[in-house]
Design an enzyme around this catalytic site. Sequence first.
Site, PDB file in Angstrom:
ATOM      1  N   THR A   1       0.818  -1.214   0.000  1.00  0.00           N
ATOM      2  CA  THR A   1       0.000   0.000   0.000  1.00  0.00           C
ATOM      3  C   THR A   1       0.859   1.275   0.000  1.00  0.00           C
ATOM      4  OG1 THR A   1      -1.486   1.288   1.440  1.00  0.00           O
ATOM      5  CG2 THR A   1      -0.121  -0.330   2.530  1.00  0.00           C
TER       6      THR A   1
ATOM      7  N   TYR B   1      -1.186  -0.379  11.281  1.00  0.00           N
ATOM      8  CA  TYR B   1      -1.482  -1.058  10.005  1.00  0.00           C
ATOM      9  C   TYR B   1      -0.356  -0.841   9.004  1.00  0.00           C
ATOM     10  CZ  TYR B   1      -3.177  -1.414   5.201  1.00  0.00           C
ATOM     11  OH  TYR B   1      -3.268  -1.691   3.850  1.00  0.00           O
TER      12      TYR B   1
HETATM   13  P1  NAD Z   1     -10.179  -6.553   3.144  1.00  0.00           P
HETATM   14  O1  NAD Z   1     -10.037  -6.269   4.600  1.00  0.00           O
HETATM   15  O2  NAD Z   1     -11.424  -6.175   2.450  1.00  0.00           O
HETATM   16  O3  NAD Z   1      -9.953  -8.113   2.877  1.00  0.00           O
HETATM   17  C1  NAD Z   1      -8.972  -8.858   3.521  1.00  0.00           C
HETATM   18  C2  NAD Z   1      -9.281 -10.332   3.327  1.00  0.00           C
HETATM   19  O4  NAD Z   1      -8.231 -11.092   3.945  1.00  0.00           O
HETATM   20  C3  NAD Z   1     -10.589 -10.793   3.976  1.00  0.00           C
HETATM   21  O5  NAD Z   1     -11.307 -11.612   3.095  1.00  0.00           O
HETATM   22  C4  NAD Z   1     -10.148 -11.575   5.201  1.00  0.00           C
HETATM   23  O6  NAD Z   1     -11.043 -12.611   5.568  1.00  0.00           O
HETATM   24  C5  NAD Z   1      -8.812 -12.136   4.722  1.00  0.00           C
HETATM   25  N1  NAD Z   1      -7.894 -12.443   5.822  1.00  0.00           N
HETATM   26  C6  NAD Z   1      -7.607 -11.664   6.901  1.00  0.00           C
HETATM   27  N2  NAD Z   1      -6.736 -12.292   7.702  1.00  0.00           N
HETATM   28  C7  NAD Z   1      -6.440 -13.482   7.110  1.00  0.00           C
HETATM   29  C8  NAD Z   1      -5.564 -14.556   7.426  1.00  0.00           C
HETATM   30  N3  NAD Z   1      -4.837 -14.546   8.560  1.00  0.00           N
HETATM   31  N4  NAD Z   1      -5.491 -15.609   6.587  1.00  0.00           N
HETATM   32  C9  NAD Z   1      -6.238 -15.644   5.448  1.00  0.00           C
HETATM   33  N5  NAD Z   1      -7.086 -14.660   5.104  1.00  0.00           N
HETATM   34  C10 NAD Z   1      -7.180 -13.587   5.916  1.00  0.00           C
HETATM   35  O7  NAD Z   1      -8.914  -5.872   2.468  1.00  0.00           O
HETATM   36  P2  NAD Z   1      -8.763  -5.213   1.007  1.00  0.00           P
HETATM   37  O8  NAD Z   1      -9.142  -3.795   1.072  1.00  0.00           O
HETATM   38  O9  NAD Z   1      -9.376  -6.109   0.012  1.00  0.00           O
HETATM   39  O10 NAD Z   1      -7.168  -5.255   0.861  1.00  0.00           O
HETATM   40  C11 NAD Z   1      -6.517  -6.392   0.317  1.00  0.00           C
HETATM   41  C12 NAD Z   1      -5.020  -6.139   0.330  1.00  0.00           C
HETATM   42  O11 NAD Z   1      -4.720  -4.991  -0.445  1.00  0.00           O
HETATM   43  C13 NAD Z   1      -4.449  -5.878   1.721  1.00  0.00           C
HETATM   44  O12 NAD Z   1      -3.189  -6.483   1.807  1.00  0.00           O
HETATM   45  C14 NAD Z   1      -4.301  -4.373   1.784  1.00  0.00           C
HETATM   46  O13 NAD Z   1      -3.235  -4.013   2.632  1.00  0.00           O
HETATM   47  C15 NAD Z   1      -3.976  -4.059   0.332  1.00  0.00           C
HETATM   48  N6  NAD Z   1      -4.377  -2.717  -0.154  1.00  0.00           N
HETATM   49  C16 NAD Z   1      -5.635  -2.252   0.046  1.00  0.00           C
HETATM   50  C17 NAD Z   1      -5.998  -1.010  -0.462  1.00  0.00           C
HETATM   51  C18 NAD Z   1      -7.395  -0.461  -0.284  1.00  0.00           C
HETATM   52  O14 NAD Z   1      -7.620   0.706  -0.600  1.00  0.00           O
HETATM   53  N7  NAD Z   1      -8.366  -1.240   0.150  1.00  0.00           N
HETATM   54  C19 NAD Z   1      -5.060  -0.240  -1.155  1.00  0.00           C
HETATM   55  C20 NAD Z   1      -3.760  -0.737  -1.318  1.00  0.00           C
HETATM   56  C21 NAD Z   1      -3.442  -1.990  -0.822  1.00  0.00           C
HETATM   57  O1  DAU Z   2      -4.078   4.152   0.801  1.00  0.00           O
HETATM   58  C1  DAU Z   2      -4.340   2.788   0.764  1.00  0.00           C
HETATM   59  C2  DAU Z   2      -5.076   2.403   2.013  1.00  0.00           C
HETATM   60  O2  DAU Z   2      -6.378   2.958   1.901  1.00  0.00           O
HETATM   61  C3  DAU Z   2      -5.146   0.900   2.241  1.00  0.00           C
HETATM   62  O3  DAU Z   2      -3.851   0.412   2.456  1.00  0.00           O
HETATM   63  C4  DAU Z   2      -6.023   0.571   3.452  1.00  0.00           C
HETATM   64  O4  DAU Z   2      -6.171  -0.824   3.572  1.00  0.00           O
HETATM   65  C5  DAU Z   2      -7.379   1.213   3.236  1.00  0.00           C
HETATM   66  O5  DAU Z   2      -8.193   0.992   4.386  1.00  0.00           O
HETATM   67  C6  DAU Z   2      -7.243   2.713   2.977  1.00  0.00           C
HETATM   68  O6  DAU Z   2      -6.779   3.409   4.169  1.00  0.00           O
HETATM   69  P1  DAU Z   2      -7.374   4.829   4.604  1.00  0.00           P
HETATM   70  O7  DAU Z   2      -7.147   5.000   6.062  1.00  0.00           O
HETATM   71  O8  DAU Z   2      -6.911   5.901   3.703  1.00  0.00           O
HETATM   72  O9  DAU Z   2      -8.933   4.555   4.264  1.00  0.00           O
HETATM   73  P2  DAU Z   2     -10.282   4.876   5.083  1.00  0.00           P
HETATM   74  O10 DAU Z   2     -11.411   4.534   4.175  1.00  0.00           O
HETATM   75  O11 DAU Z   2     -10.280   4.272   6.447  1.00  0.00           O
HETATM   76  O12 DAU Z   2     -10.213   6.448   5.251  1.00  0.00           O
HETATM   77  C7  DAU Z   2     -10.085   7.311   4.134  1.00  0.00           C
HETATM   78  C8  DAU Z   2     -10.036   8.742   4.650  1.00  0.00           C
HETATM   79  O13 DAU Z   2     -11.302   9.083   5.225  1.00  0.00           O
HETATM   80  C9  DAU Z   2      -9.013   8.952   5.762  1.00  0.00           C
HETATM   81  O14 DAU Z   2      -8.438  10.241   5.622  1.00  0.00           O
HETATM   82  C10 DAU Z   2      -9.827   8.901   7.044  1.00  0.00           C
HETATM   83  C11 DAU Z   2     -11.177   9.444   6.600  1.00  0.00           C
HETATM   84  N1  DAU Z   2     -12.357   8.905   7.326  1.00  0.00           N
HETATM   85  C12 DAU Z   2     -12.505   7.552   7.373  1.00  0.00           C
HETATM   86  C13 DAU Z   2     -13.581   6.990   8.032  1.00  0.00           C
HETATM   87  C14 DAU Z   2     -13.737   5.480   8.103  1.00  0.00           C
HETATM   88  C15 DAU Z   2     -13.290   9.757   7.891  1.00  0.00           C
HETATM   89  O15 DAU Z   2     -13.174  10.988   7.817  1.00  0.00           O
HETATM   90  N2  DAU Z   2     -14.363   9.192   8.534  1.00  0.00           N
HETATM   91  C16 DAU Z   2     -14.526   7.854   8.656  1.00  0.00           C
HETATM   92  O16 DAU Z   2     -15.524   7.420   9.300  1.00  0.00           O
END
Ligand code: NAD
Ligand code: DAU
Length: 339
Positions: A128, A153
């Site tokens: 990330t 995280y």
């Molecule tokens: P998510 O939380 O929606 O999904 C995570 C999944 O991993 C879930 O299905 C959960 O059951 C599974 N999991 C958790 N612990 C586990 C374990 N010990 N063994 C096997 N499975 C397990 O997360 P996401 O948003 O889909 O993110 C996926 C990956 O991408 C993560 O590594 C996150 O760091 C990375 N990422 C996310 C974002 C974002 O914006 N969401 C951006 C960049 C990178």
């Molecule tokens: O940048 C990549 C990351 O984006 C991933 O690695 C993470 O897994 C993913 O959760 C996300 O992290 P953020 O912390 O940026 O996402 P989140 O949706 O939690 O929050 C986005 C922005 O919104 C952040 O500035 C915090 C703000 N926020 C979030 C929540 C949940 C609020 O203001 N109110 C809220 O209730």
Amino acid sequence: MIKALITGGCGFIGTNLIRYVLSTYSDWRVVNLDLLTYAGNIENTQGLEEAYPGRYTFVRGDIADAGLIDDLFDRQRFDIVLNLAAESHVDRSIEDPSVFLRTNVLGTQILLDAALKYKVERLVQISTDEVYGSLGKHGQFTEDMNLAPNSPYSASKASADLLIRAYVKTYGLDAVITRCSNNYGPYQFPEKLIPLMVLNAYEDKELPVYGDGKNIRDWIYVGDHCRGIIMVAQSGVGGEIYNMGGDTQMENIEIVRMILDYIHKPHSLIKFVKDRPGHDFRYAMDYSKIETELGWCPAVKFEEGIEATIKWYLENKRWWEAVRTGEYMNYYERMYGGR
Ligand code: NAD
Ligand code: DAU
């Protein structure tokens, strides 16, 4: 056939990735290993066994369970591993870092050991932009920047990235890292900003905006990220890191207002609440390396992607009602009650 292990395939990005791979590459067979934590939903991948006979298998299990992983790798002999399994929510990591270290660090190390032992051709670690820390008003993250994570995280994700580097340098493992900015799209768990705000607006609940709402994220449609992951898996150079971003830097408050306007709800639903501790101010990705070397760039414009995403949540009430279980309601109360 390419035999791929995708971990975390019942989460947000994993679900979208598996659907993309199965529908796009007929020579890929996918095993989805997911622990089904609160964030993983087995229904997300329902029907895939039937839709893609012989090409999709689900295994429930923990990436940090060394015995299970060894046994799975021994039986399946994967060509490629895409590691998406993780604890992914910053606010939860502030409440309790321990599970983040177990899954994101120890779990990754266990996968790396198995990849080495069973001679996996390539492991792709889905990391990330948060590992770089926070930007001020100017500049973008590039792959050669120092890691400066600010939350438990992002510290756990940065630790995993460093382990990958060590396994490449020390043991000669073929591993690549992708670092992407904030994804949005269907199947995202409603604890994250965009789905949380859509559902609260729909239900006429307060929209809790942290601090002054001026923190900036670089939003990318999840389908663009998935396409990039597969390009890196296929054509990236071993040992390298590839940034991906969406070219869409927006203040949180702008997004929240956009959602309210789209659903025709009043801005008076916005409630500015206590800020997230250690809240990163801004993320922005320089993705010129993957663009120049692999020809990837984001394709979905934010206005189109956000509209499709809001629509998806409004049309899939049954999905979000089912994932908002007792655990989530308790979390919501702990996180937002009295904030
Ligand atoms: P998510 O939380 O929606 O999904 C995570 C999944 O991993 C879930 O299905 C959960 O059951 C599974 N999991 C958790 N612990 C586990 C374990 N010990 N063994 C096997 N499975 C397990 O997360 P996401 O948003 O889909 O993110 C996926 C990956 O991408 C993560 O590594 C996150 O760091 C990375 N990422 C996310 C974002 C974002 O914006 N969401 C951006 C960049 C990178
Ligand atoms: O940048 C990549 C990351 O984006 C991933 O690695 C993470 O897994 C993913 O959760 C996300 O992290 P953020 O912390 O940026 O996402 P989140 O949706 O939690 O929050 C986005 C922005 O919104 C952040 O500035 C915090 C703000 N926020 C979030 C929540 C949940 C609020 O203001 N109110 C809220 O209730």
